[in-house]
Design a protein around this motif. Sequence first.
Motif, PDB file in Angstrom:
ATOM      1  N   ARG A   3      24.093  51.293  42.150  1.00 37.79           N
ATOM      2  CA  ARG A   3      23.601  50.612  43.348  1.00 37.79           C
ATOM      3  C   ARG A   3      23.189  49.181  43.011  1.00 37.79           C
ATOM      4  O   ARG A   3      23.355  48.271  43.822  1.00 37.79           O
ATOM      5  N   THR A   4      22.649  48.957  41.831  1.00 38.31           N
ATOM      6  CA  THR A   4      22.300  47.608  41.415  1.00 38.31           C
ATOM      7  C   THR A   4      23.541  46.728  41.375  1.00 38.31           C
ATOM      8  O   THR A   4      23.515  45.580  41.838  1.00 38.31           O
ATOM      9  N   PHE A   9      26.927  42.634  43.969  1.00 41.21           N
ATOM     10  CA  PHE A   9      28.175  42.232  44.623  1.00 41.21           C
ATOM     11  C   PHE A   9      27.902  41.722  46.036  1.00 41.21           C
ATOM     12  O   PHE A   9      28.442  40.694  46.448  1.00 41.21           O
ATOM     13  N   LEU A  10      27.051  42.427  46.774  1.00 41.34           N
ATOM     14  CA  LEU A  10      26.725  41.999  48.143  1.00 41.34           C
ATOM     15  C   LEU A  10      25.980  40.667  48.154  1.00 41.34           C
ATOM     16  O   LEU A  10      26.205  39.833  49.033  1.00 41.34           O
ATOM     17  N   GLU A  55      16.415  48.846  54.539  1.00 39.32           N
ATOM     18  CA  GLU A  55      15.552  47.717  54.887  1.00 39.32           C
ATOM     19  C   GLU A  55      15.114  46.967  53.633  1.00 39.32           C
ATOM     20  O   GLU A  55      15.164  45.733  53.593  1.00 39.32           O
ATOM     21  N   ARG A  56      14.678  47.689  52.630  1.00 40.85           N
ATOM     22  CA  ARG A  56      14.233  47.040  51.389  1.00 40.85           C
ATOM     23  C   ARG A  56      15.381  46.298  50.721  1.00 40.85           C
ATOM     24  O   ARG A  56      15.219  45.178  50.247  1.00 40.85           O
ATOM     25  N   GLU A  57      16.543  46.929  50.694  1.00 42.21           N
ATOM     26  CA  GLU A  57      17.699  46.296  50.073  1.00 42.21           C
ATOM     27  C   GLU A  57      18.134  45.065  50.857  1.00 42.21           C
ATOM     28  O   GLU A  57      18.479  44.040  50.270  1.00 42.21           O
ATOM     29  N   ALA A  58      18.097  45.145  52.174  1.00 44.26           N
ATOM     30  CA  ALA A  58      18.490  44.011  53.006  1.00 44.26           C
ATOM     31  C   ALA A  58      17.560  42.828  52.804  1.00 44.26           C
ATOM     32  O   ALA A  58      18.008  41.690  52.671  1.00 44.26           O
TER      33      ALA A  58
END
Length: 172
Positions: A3-4, A9-10, A55-58
């Motif tokens: 996921r990291t 990448f994102l 939400e945290r990732e965004a």
Amino acid sequence: MRRTAELGFLLALALVLSYVESLIPFSFGIPGIKLGLPNLIVLLLLYEKPKTGGEREAILVNGLRIVLSGFLFSNLYAILYALAGAACSFTAMILGRRTKRFSMVGVSVLGGVFHNVGQLLVAMAVVETFAVGYYAPFLILAGTVTGAVLGIVGMTLLPYLRRLEREGEQGK
């Protein structure tokens, strides 16, 4: 660990979209109007895994993107305006999504409009006048249009993103 790498990448993709946006001469004589291309990544992160930390990732990816693209493609004032816009935008998007009364397009429109509201508030504080509020109708219209377009693109891409996620989980 995977996921990291995906978030990296994102973030890189959001930076590329920021750069592309900086190259597009998109102006109607009104300061602050942009397409908001990098916000597509934020929108997709919010909806990709809404129950598991989207939400945290965004907010992490968007915050890093704003700071990095600010240093790479603009200046400290642009970072200040973008962070204020992002804070208002993100709050409106989260609340809109949590109410379940808005589609992805509606949430994206909220984000576009409130991003401009946040930037207007900072502009009023920086120039110490409410006169810049004159731009509000134009910025709200621009935020509505660009938010709707990005929401439609997001709705189109989300099923593919989810399918890639499922295929990745099956490959573990």
